[in-house]
Each structure stands twice: as C-alpha cells, then as structure tokens.
Motif scaffolding. Structure first.
Motif, PDB file in Angstrom:
ATOM      1  N   MET A 129    -140.814  -1.669 -74.415  1.00  0.00           N
ATOM      2  CA  MET A 129    -141.740  -2.794 -74.403  1.00  0.00           C
ATOM      3  C   MET A 129    -141.046  -4.016 -74.991  1.00  0.00           C
ATOM      4  O   MET A 129    -140.424  -3.936 -76.058  1.00  0.00           O
ATOM      5  CB  MET A 129    -143.004  -2.480 -75.203  1.00  0.00           C
ATOM      6  CG  MET A 129    -144.069  -3.572 -75.129  1.00  0.00           C
ATOM      7  SD  MET A 129    -145.616  -3.138 -75.976  1.00  0.00           S
ATOM      8  CE  MET A 129    -145.077  -3.207 -77.704  1.00  0.00           C
ATOM      9  N   ASN A 130    -141.131  -5.150 -74.260  1.00  0.00           N
ATOM     10  CA  ASN A 130    -140.469  -6.361 -74.755  1.00  0.00           C
ATOM     11  C   ASN A 130    -141.338  -7.087 -75.780  1.00  0.00           C
ATOM     12  O   ASN A 130    -142.416  -6.619 -76.161  1.00  0.00           O
ATOM     13  CB  ASN A 130    -140.053  -7.268 -73.600  1.00  0.00           C
ATOM     14  CG  ASN A 130    -141.242  -7.828 -72.829  1.00  0.00           C
ATOM     15  OD1 ASN A 130    -142.371  -7.831 -73.309  1.00  0.00           O
ATOM     16  ND2 ASN A 130    -140.981  -8.302 -71.616  1.00  0.00           N
ATOM     17  N   GLN A 131    -140.878  -8.238 -76.205  1.00  0.00           N
ATOM     18  CA  GLN A 131    -141.531  -8.944 -77.310  1.00  0.00           C
ATOM     19  C   GLN A 131    -142.834  -9.633 -76.913  1.00  0.00           C
ATOM     20  O   GLN A 131    -143.539 -10.155 -77.779  1.00  0.00           O
ATOM     21  CB  GLN A 131    -140.553  -9.951 -77.926  1.00  0.00           C
ATOM     22  CG  GLN A 131    -139.375  -9.254 -78.619  1.00  0.00           C
ATOM     23  CD  GLN A 131    -138.351 -10.225 -79.159  1.00  0.00           C
ATOM     24  OE1 GLN A 131    -137.948 -11.173 -78.486  1.00  0.00           O
ATOM     25  NE2 GLN A 131    -137.920  -9.994 -80.391  1.00  0.00           N
ATOM     26  N   VAL A 132    -143.165  -9.622 -75.619  1.00  0.00           N
ATOM     27  CA  VAL A 132    -144.449 -10.189 -75.193  1.00  0.00           C
ATOM     28  C   VAL A 132    -145.390  -9.100 -74.673  1.00  0.00           C
ATOM     29  O   VAL A 132    -146.393  -9.385 -74.017  1.00  0.00           O
ATOM     30  CB  VAL A 132    -144.251 -11.291 -74.124  1.00  0.00           C
ATOM     31  CG1 VAL A 132    -143.524 -12.474 -74.716  1.00  0.00           C
ATOM     32  CG2 VAL A 132    -143.523 -10.742 -72.904  1.00  0.00           C
ATOM     33  N   GLY A 133    -145.062  -7.834 -74.965  1.00  0.00           N
ATOM     34  CA  GLY A 133    -145.959  -6.732 -74.650  1.00  0.00           C
ATOM     35  C   GLY A 133    -145.852  -6.177 -73.255  1.00  0.00           C
ATOM     36  O   GLY A 133    -146.750  -5.450 -72.815  1.00  0.00           O
ATOM     37  N   LEU A 134    -144.794  -6.493 -72.509  1.00  0.00           N
ATOM     38  CA  LEU A 134    -144.612  -5.958 -71.163  1.00  0.00           C
ATOM     39  C   LEU A 134    -143.703  -4.733 -71.206  1.00  0.00           C
ATOM     40  O   LEU A 134    -142.803  -4.639 -72.045  1.00  0.00           O
ATOM     41  CB  LEU A 134    -144.009  -7.021 -70.252  1.00  0.00           C
ATOM     42  CG  LEU A 134    -144.754  -8.354 -70.184  1.00  0.00           C
ATOM     43  CD1 LEU A 134    -144.069  -9.300 -69.215  1.00  0.00           C
ATOM     44  CD2 LEU A 134    -146.213  -8.138 -69.785  1.00  0.00           C
ATOM     45  N   TRP A 135    -143.940  -3.831 -70.251  1.00  0.00           N
ATOM     46  CA  TRP A 135    -143.199  -2.569 -70.231  1.00  0.00           C
ATOM     47  C   TRP A 135    -142.216  -2.516 -69.066  1.00  0.00           C
ATOM     48  O   TRP A 135    -142.476  -3.034 -67.989  1.00  0.00           O
ATOM     49  CB  TRP A 135    -144.159  -1.396 -70.109  1.00  0.00           C
ATOM     50  CG  TRP A 135    -144.914  -1.117 -71.369  1.00  0.00           C
ATOM     51  CD1 TRP A 135    -146.097  -1.669 -71.747  1.00  0.00           C
ATOM     52  CD2 TRP A 135    -144.525  -0.240 -72.421  1.00  0.00           C
ATOM     53  NE1 TRP A 135    -146.479  -1.188 -72.971  1.00  0.00           N
ATOM     54  CE2 TRP A 135    -145.535  -0.301 -73.410  1.00  0.00           C
ATOM     55  CE3 TRP A 135    -143.426   0.594 -72.632  1.00  0.00           C
ATOM     56  CZ2 TRP A 135    -145.486   0.442 -74.585  1.00  0.00           C
ATOM     57  CZ3 TRP A 135    -143.372   1.339 -73.797  1.00  0.00           C
ATOM     58  CH2 TRP A 135    -144.381   1.263 -74.762  1.00  0.00           C
ATOM     59  N   GLY A 136    -141.088  -1.872 -69.311  1.00  0.00           N
ATOM     60  CA  GLY A 136    -140.089  -1.648 -68.274  1.00  0.00           C
ATOM     61  C   GLY A 136    -139.283  -0.413 -68.602  1.00  0.00           C
ATOM     62  O   GLY A 136    -139.635   0.365 -69.499  1.00  0.00           O
ATOM     63  N   PHE A 137    -138.182  -0.232 -67.878  1.00  0.00           N
ATOM     64  CA  PHE A 137    -137.290   0.909 -68.111  1.00  0.00           C
ATOM     65  C   PHE A 137    -135.882   0.395 -68.395  1.00  0.00           C
ATOM     66  O   PHE A 137    -135.405  -0.537 -67.728  1.00  0.00           O
ATOM     67  CB  PHE A 137    -137.259   1.836 -66.896  1.00  0.00           C
ATOM     68  CG  PHE A 137    -138.557   2.533 -66.636  1.00  0.00           C
ATOM     69  CD1 PHE A 137    -138.890   3.699 -67.316  1.00  0.00           C
ATOM     70  CD2 PHE A 137    -139.463   2.034 -65.713  1.00  0.00           C
ATOM     71  CE1 PHE A 137    -140.093   4.344 -67.074  1.00  0.00           C
ATOM     72  CE2 PHE A 137    -140.667   2.667 -65.473  1.00  0.00           C
ATOM     73  CZ  PHE A 137    -140.982   3.823 -66.155  1.00  0.00           C
ATOM     74  N   ILE A 138    -135.231   1.011 -69.355  1.00  0.00           N
ATOM     75  CA  ILE A 138    -133.861   0.652 -69.688  1.00  0.00           C
ATOM     76  C   ILE A 138    -132.972   1.853 -69.432  1.00  0.00           C
ATOM     77  O   ILE A 138    -133.378   3.003 -69.641  1.00  0.00           O
ATOM     78  CB  ILE A 138    -133.761   0.197 -71.163  1.00  0.00           C
ATOM     79  CG1 ILE A 138    -132.430  -0.525 -71.421  1.00  0.00           C
ATOM     80  CG2 ILE A 138    -133.959   1.351 -72.131  1.00  0.00           C
ATOM     81  CD1 ILE A 138    -132.362  -1.226 -72.761  1.00  0.00           C
ATOM     82  N   ASP A 139    -131.752   1.610 -68.906  1.00  0.00           N
ATOM     83  CA  ASP A 139    -130.830   2.718 -68.684  1.00  0.00           C
ATOM     84  C   ASP A 139    -129.906   2.871 -69.891  1.00  0.00           C
ATOM     85  O   ASP A 139    -130.003   2.126 -70.873  1.00  0.00           O
ATOM     86  CB  ASP A 139    -130.053   2.537 -67.381  1.00  0.00           C
ATOM     87  CG  ASP A 139    -129.139   1.315 -67.378  1.00  0.00           C
ATOM     88  OD1 ASP A 139    -128.789   0.799 -68.459  1.00  0.00           O
ATOM     89  OD2 ASP A 139    -128.768   0.858 -66.277  1.00  0.00           O
ATOM     90  N   THR A 140    -129.008   3.825 -69.834  1.00  0.00           N
ATOM     91  CA  THR A 140    -128.161   4.129 -70.979  1.00  0.00           C
ATOM     92  C   THR A 140    -127.088   3.071 -71.223  1.00  0.00           C
ATOM     93  O   THR A 140    -126.401   3.115 -72.243  1.00  0.00           O
ATOM     94  CB  THR A 140    -127.493   5.500 -70.788  1.00  0.00           C
ATOM     95  OG1 THR A 140    -126.780   5.520 -69.539  1.00  0.00           O
ATOM     96  CG2 THR A 140    -128.541   6.614 -70.776  1.00  0.00           C
ATOM     97  N   LYS A 141    -126.967   2.129 -70.293  1.00  0.00           N
ATOM     98  CA  LYS A 141    -126.019   1.026 -70.478  1.00  0.00           C
ATOM     99  C   LYS A 141    -126.697  -0.238 -70.998  1.00  0.00           C
ATOM    100  O   LYS A 141    -126.043  -1.264 -71.182  1.00  0.00           O
ATOM    101  CB  LYS A 141    -125.303   0.730 -69.160  1.00  0.00           C
ATOM    102  CG  LYS A 141    -124.438   1.878 -68.665  1.00  0.00           C
ATOM    103  CD  LYS A 141    -123.736   1.516 -67.352  1.00  0.00           C
ATOM    104  CE  LYS A 141    -122.855   2.668 -66.870  1.00  0.00           C
ATOM    105  NZ  LYS A 141    -122.173   2.341 -65.586  1.00  0.00           N
ATOM    106  N   GLY A 142    -128.012  -0.158 -71.179  1.00  0.00           N
ATOM    107  CA  GLY A 142    -128.734  -1.304 -71.713  1.00  0.00           C
ATOM    108  C   GLY A 142    -129.276  -2.244 -70.664  1.00  0.00           C
ATOM    109  O   GLY A 142    -129.704  -3.359 -70.994  1.00  0.00           O
TER     110      GLY A 142
END
Length: 256
Positions: free
Chosen positions: A25-38
């Motif tokens: 979750m980012n700093q404005v409350g939205l969700w996403g997916f991050i991989d192992t490389k960032g």
C-alpha cells in the motif's frame, strides 16, 4: 542483504507469495503488487487487492468497485470485471457477475468454463467443483471440461475425498459417487460418511456398517455408533452398549 529501492516508500507491505509478488500500500492508501526487484507490477494501483495465487492476483478497481485478475505481465485477465472474484485454485477462480449475481468459473484463458453460470458453487477441486443450478437449487459436479459429471443432479453434494463423494437425493438418502459418475453399487443409505482408510461408513436402519471398495461388509454385526478408521482401528458402540475398537479384519478389541 538485498538492495533497497529508495524511490519507493510504502505505508504497508505484506509477504511475497510463491508467484514472486507481494501486496503493498502506497502513502495515499492505494494497493498494488511489488516484485522482488522492487518494481510495481504494471505500474498499476487499485482500491484493494488480494495476494497472488496460481499465477494471478485479485484487484478491485475504482468507480464501480468491481474485481478482476492481474497477471504477472501486469495485464487484466480477459479485461473482465466482476461483483466478486475469489483467488485461483486448481486453474480456475470462482467469480460472481453483477447482472444476476450468478456464479461461474474463470479460467486462465479469461473465459468462463462451459459458459455456465450457477446459483452457488464451491472452489474447484483437483477434478470437480460442486455447483448449484438456479432453476431448482439442485447440486451437481462440474468438471474442468465444463461438463456435469454423469449428467446427474442431487439435493446436496459434498467434495470428493479419496476418489468418492457423498451425495443426497430428493428423498434424503445418501450414496457415494465416483469420479467416473457411477453411484457406488447403486446403493442408497439412511446416512453415510466419507471413504477413509479403505472403508465406507454407512447407516442402514438403526445400525452403522463398514463397507470395503467391493461392497463387502466388515464383520458380522452393525454398530449403534461408529467413527472413521484411524491407523487401522475405529471406535464403535456395540449393540450391548459398550464402546470397543474394531480392526480392518472385523475383530473387536476392548478398551485398555
């Protein structure tokens, strides 16, 4: 230690699944997916997400709050959105459409299995899922080929276990169906329990009996109450109202 991507700071992070992505979750409350490389998958953010499973993650979009599936390529599967979307399991996911709130199975090709929709359903097992049709609320088994097992519908169905599943007919009688769509020995019972350690447990009249795969009865007598076999023995209440253990040869053993 791994390198830290100092360009991305997040308010919440979760565990990585076997698919190689973690919900963030980012700093404005939205969700996403991050991989192992960032890297943020597809550079996409959503109202909500569920963890990756079987190659896809569940995502909830803004506006109408509908759910879809994002793949490892960052694309929305089939560009389809649903009222409800459950994680993939055994190559299919349970989805509910908005128009009539019926349920179907979404395949990894983005298509609805058999183009069939149901009043209710369970998650896909190794070969079959339980489905309930909306016309008369009867249950059946839907295979991965989109066909109804044996073309048969029942008052109630249960998941397969050790190659057999319990079913209940309109008269509240129990039977077992195999993965080829055959009713075990064509027999129906007052009650029944799952096939465990080589035996069916069925109730005929007031007594419980153990049957092997060939339909042979274990021992000479039924029981007032009986439990599953566990490590070769089952706990039974004999007709003299004494609890004993029965072995797989039908021998009875007293409590020690």
């Amino acid at each position: 230690m791994g390198n830290i991507n100092t360009n991305i700071w997040l308010d919440e992070v979760t565990y990585f699944t076997d698919d190689g992505f973690a919900r963030v979750m980012n700093q404005v409350g939205l969700w996403g997916f991050i991989d192992t490389k960032g890297n943020i998958l597809g550079d996409k953010w959503f109202r909500d997400t569920w963890p990756f499973s079987d190659g896809f993650g569940c995502v909830r979009r803004f506006g109408d709050n509908k759910w879809g599936y994002i793949g490892k390529d960052g694309k929305i599967l089939g560009d389809k959105w649903f009222l409800t979307a459950n994680p993939f399991n055994n190559d299919f996911a349970c989805v509910q459409r908005d128009s009539d709130r019926l349920w179907g199975f979404m395949g990894k090709d983005g298509k609805i299995l058999g183009d069939k929709w149901f009043e209710d359903e369970t998650c896909m097992g190794e070969k079959y899922a339980c489905v309930q049709r909306d016309s008369d609320s009867q249950w059946a088994y839907l295979g991965k080929d989109g066909k109804i097992l044996g073309g048969m519908w029942f008052r109630r169905t249960y998941p397969f276990y050790n190659g057999y599943a319990r079913v209940i007919d309109k008269n509240n009688k129990y039977a077992f169906i195999d993965e080829e769509g055959h009713i075990f020995k064509g027999m129906w019972y007052k009650d029944a329990c799952d096939f465990i350690e080589g035996f069916f447990l069925v109730q005929k009249g007031d007594l419980w009996w153990y049957l092997d795969k060939d339909g042979n009865v274990l021992g000479k007598n039924g029981f007032l109450a009986a439990d599953y076999f566990y490590r070769g023995f089952a706990h039974v209440l004999c007709e003299d109202h004494i609890w004993r253990y029965v072995d797989k040869e039908g021998g009875l053993h007293e409590h020690r």
